[in-house]
Design a protein around this motif. Structure first.
Motif, short mmCIF file in Angstrom:
data_model
loop_
_atom_site.label_atom_id
_atom_site.label_comp_id
_atom_site.label_asym_id
_atom_site.label_seq_id
_atom_site.Cartn_x
_atom_site.Cartn_y
_atom_site.Cartn_z
N LEU A 1 0.83 -1.20 0.00
CA LEU A 1 0.00 0.00 0.00
C LEU A 1 0.87 1.25 0.00
O LEU A 1 1.97 1.27 0.54
CB LEU A 1 -0.92 0.01 1.23
CG LEU A 1 -2.01 -1.07 1.27
CD1 LEU A 1 -2.73 -1.00 2.61
CD2 LEU A 1 -3.00 -0.88 0.14
N PHE B 1 -1.92 4.08 6.76
CA PHE B 1 -2.83 2.95 6.65
C PHE B 1 -2.06 1.65 6.60
O PHE B 1 -2.44 0.65 7.22
CB PHE B 1 -3.70 3.11 5.40
CG PHE B 1 -4.77 2.07 5.27
CD1 PHE B 1 -5.91 2.13 6.07
CD2 PHE B 1 -4.64 1.01 4.38
CE1 PHE B 1 -6.89 1.16 5.97
CE2 PHE B 1 -5.62 0.05 4.27
CZ PHE B 1 -6.76 0.12 5.07
N ASP C 1 -12.81 -8.17 4.60
CA ASP C 1 -12.15 -8.52 3.35
C ASP C 1 -10.81 -7.80 3.30
O ASP C 1 -10.72 -6.60 3.56
CB ASP C 1 -13.02 -8.11 2.15
CG ASP C 1 -12.33 -8.41 0.83
OD1 ASP C 1 -11.86 -9.55 0.67
OD2 ASP C 1 -12.26 -7.50 -0.03
N SER D 1 -8.13 -6.08 1.56
CA SER D 1 -7.86 -5.39 0.29
C SER D 1 -7.43 -3.97 0.61
O SER D 1 -7.29 -3.59 1.78
CB SER D 1 -9.11 -5.38 -0.58
OG SER D 1 -10.11 -4.55 0.00
N THR D 2 -7.26 -3.17 -0.42
CA THR D 2 -6.93 -1.76 -0.21
C THR D 2 -8.06 -1.03 0.49
O THR D 2 -7.86 0.05 1.03
CB THR D 2 -6.62 -1.07 -1.55
OG1 THR D 2 -7.73 -1.28 -2.44
CG2 THR D 2 -5.36 -1.63 -2.17
N ASP D 3 -9.26 -1.63 0.46
CA ASP D 3 -10.42 -1.02 1.11
C ASP D 3 -10.77 -1.71 2.43
O ASP D 3 -11.89 -1.59 2.91
CB ASP D 3 -11.64 -1.06 0.18
CG ASP D 3 -11.41 -0.27 -1.10
OD1 ASP D 3 -10.81 0.83 -1.01
OD2 ASP D 3 -11.81 -0.74 -2.17
N THR D 4 -9.82 -2.43 2.97
CA THR D 4 -10.07 -3.13 4.24
C THR D 4 -10.60 -2.16 5.29
O THR D 4 -10.02 -1.10 5.51
CB THR D 4 -8.78 -3.79 4.75
OG1 THR D 4 -8.35 -4.76 3.81
CG2 THR D 4 -9.02 -4.48 6.10
N ASN D 5 -11.68 -2.57 5.93
CA ASN D 5 -12.29 -1.73 6.96
C ASN D 5 -11.49 -1.88 8.26
O ASN D 5 -11.52 -2.94 8.89
CB ASN D 5 -13.76 -2.13 7.17
CG ASN D 5 -14.49 -1.18 8.11
OD1 ASN D 5 -14.04 -0.93 9.22
ND2 ASN D 5 -15.60 -0.65 7.65
N TYR D 6 -10.83 -0.82 8.64
CA TYR D 6 -9.96 -0.87 9.82
C TYR D 6 -10.75 -1.19 11.08
O TYR D 6 -10.29 -1.94 11.95
CB TYR D 6 -9.23 0.47 9.96
CG TYR D 6 -8.16 0.45 11.02
CD1 TYR D 6 -6.84 0.14 10.69
CD2 TYR D 6 -8.46 0.73 12.34
CE1 TYR D 6 -5.86 0.11 11.66
CE2 TYR D 6 -7.48 0.70 13.31
CZ TYR D 6 -6.18 0.39 12.96
OH TYR D 6 -5.21 0.35 13.94
#
Length: 492
Positions: free
Chosen positions: A187, A192, A417, A419-424
């Motif tokens: 990333l 992040f 999930d 990914s680059t959009d992983t929910n922290y």
């Protein structure tokens, strides 16, 4: 470590379980004596002997009928890492078996007993265990009686099944997402990147999965980009820790060569900035102060009394209800945790004010992050730890926190999930839920064991555990991991 409490319940409930332990021990000792070449163990060869013995035992489990990959995961446990005392004192194969491997072997068998109780496909294995002499008639009768009690309570059977499967489901989720998780190392945003990897690594470490992941990319990033992650940024919270702390923690865990002087200088400059900027760093910037102090410990920086006093100093105005109500529940507990850690004992009124504010966050629905806020896994963990720290866990006995914790694990795991959009927040909630279960299992008090028994088992089992004169049995063969009352870390 989230099954230890369950093992304690079974150990207290079964009257014939010592026969089971003895048969397991005799089987493996006989196999080692007859099939394993004995030789003197020394400091120079003990690592190789441990590796050879582990491979030998894994094959024995395969011969019994347990899948090899399943057993291999069990032997990734950091408990198997040799301490200096053990290197000095262990001189034979049987001593090595007894000290390092036997406790894990008992736990593998106890897991299979639980699988039998909830009808996970172990019937062929149970027949094999019976034919090999592991199961006596007396113990088989006890097993069947307990299984019948559970089957007559479908609701409890479902709860027990869901609880038992937590570990397997999380391990499967992370193993199946290995490439995605390793890809997170690439990333672009350092904030992040390190914050999400820090929490993911903590969960991987929780289940001892470090050896199956390739962390070479993040190791290179940490070593080659110190100036990028050695920064202090605003909006730090306990679940969004300082980037520099994440970098230091991961570097220590992954054995990265650190620029020690640069990091020490950064931390000391950070101290000067914070003590100039805030009237009371601990109260006004709780999260930053917490991660600063954790970082100094990791870097072995020993602060003077005067420096510590500058961090914890606080006027009484900060302990007024109108001020404390604006702090997160986890922040309130961290203040108490640091007071305890630093040996501060002269602040009775301030501690009392914080404790009273924490109590306002506890409700029948769960533990809230603010007085009128939402229920949070993070808040739940910190309040559980707070009551452990202050020897007051009995105050939580009427709150069914376990149901909330388990349901949140399943909900967050389903949505998660990588990914680059992983929910922290999902990763954070999952981590704190697991830490809460660790407390329920590794704080081996009567109250905690009763809470687990009440949640997982029918009333008859709960009553047996409640009336038992013993909290834990000295003859119990599995490990009894502890939780440090100040740091919250697992004690192996």
């Amino acid at each position: 470590m989230i099954l230890q409490g369950l093992f304690n319940i079974l150990d207290l409930y079964f009257k014939e379980i010592d026969l089971f332990y003895n048969n397991i021990d005799q089987y493996f000792r006989d196999k080692i004596n007859s099939d394993f070449e004995e030789s003197l163990i020394t400091k120079s060869n003990i690592n190789q002997k441990l590796e050879d013995l582990t491979k030998f035992l894994i094959q024995l489990f395969v011969d019994i009928g347990i899948e090899e990959f399943e057993i291999e995961k069990e032997f990734l446990d950091p408990f198997l890492e040799l301490r200096e005392r053990e290197r000095e004192e262990i001189t034979s194969i049987l001593e090595l078996y007894e000290e390092k491997l036997a406790p894990i072997i008992y736990e593998i068998f106890l897991e299979k007993i639980v699988d039998y109780l909830i009808d996970i496909k172990v019937a062929p294995l149970m027949l094999k265990l019976k034919s090999e002499g592991f199961l006596t008639i007396e113990f088989i009768m006890e097993l069947r009686n307990l299984k019948n009690l559970i089957e007559r309570s479908p609701e409890k059977r479902e709860i027990l099944t869901k609880y038992i499967q937590i570990q397997e489901k999380i391990i499967d989720k992370f193993q199946n997402s290995r490439q995605k998780i390793e890809g997170l190392e690439d990333l672009q945003e350092p904030e992040f990147k390190l914050q999400i990897l820090y929490l993911i690594y903590r969960i991987i470490h929780f289940f001892h999965l470090q050896k199956i992941f390739d962390f070479s990319h993040i190791k290179s990033y940490l070593e080659e980009n110190v100036d990028e992650w050695l920064v202090d940024v605003p909006l730090v919270t306990l679940k969004n820790p300082d980037i520099y702390y994440c970098g230091i923690y991961l570097s220590k865990q992954l054995n990265v060569n650190l620029h020690d002087k640069k990091i020490v200088d950064f931390l000391l400059n950070l101290f000067e900035d914070a003590t100039d900027r805030y009237e009371s760093p601990l109260i006004e910037a709780t999260d930053g102060a917490y991660y600063f102090l954790k970082s100094t410990e990791l870097m072995k920086i020993y602060l003077s009394f005067e420096q510590i006093n500058k961090i914890i100093k606080s006027d009484s105005k900060f302990f007024e209800p109108n001020y404390l109500k604006n702090l997160e529940t986890s922040q309130l507990v961290v203040i108490l945790k640091l007071y305890q850690h630093l040996g501060i004992s002269r602040l009775e009124q301030k501690i009392k004010a914080i404790t009273e504010e924490i109590e306002l966050r506890i409700s029948p629905d769960g533990i809230k992050q603010f007085r009128d806020g939402f229920v949070s896994s993070e808040a739940t963990y910190y309040v559980l730890f707070c009551h452990y720290m202050s020897n007051s866990l009995d105050k939580l006995k009427d709150f069914n926190l376990l149901e909330n914790i388990v349901s949140r694990i399943y909900r967050n795991l389903e949505l998660l999930d990588f990914s680059t959009d992983t929910n922290y927040d999902l990763v954070s909630e999952l981590f704190y839920s697991l830490e809460s279960l660790k407390l329920y299992n590794c704080i081996e008090t009567k109250e905690m064991i009763k809470q687990l028994a009440k949640y997982l088992f029918p009333q008859e089992i709960y009553e047996t555990i409640s009336t038992s004169k013993e909290t834990i049995r000295e003859k119990a063969k599995f490990r009894h991991l502890k939780v440090d009352k100040i740091t919250g870390e697992t004690i192996y």
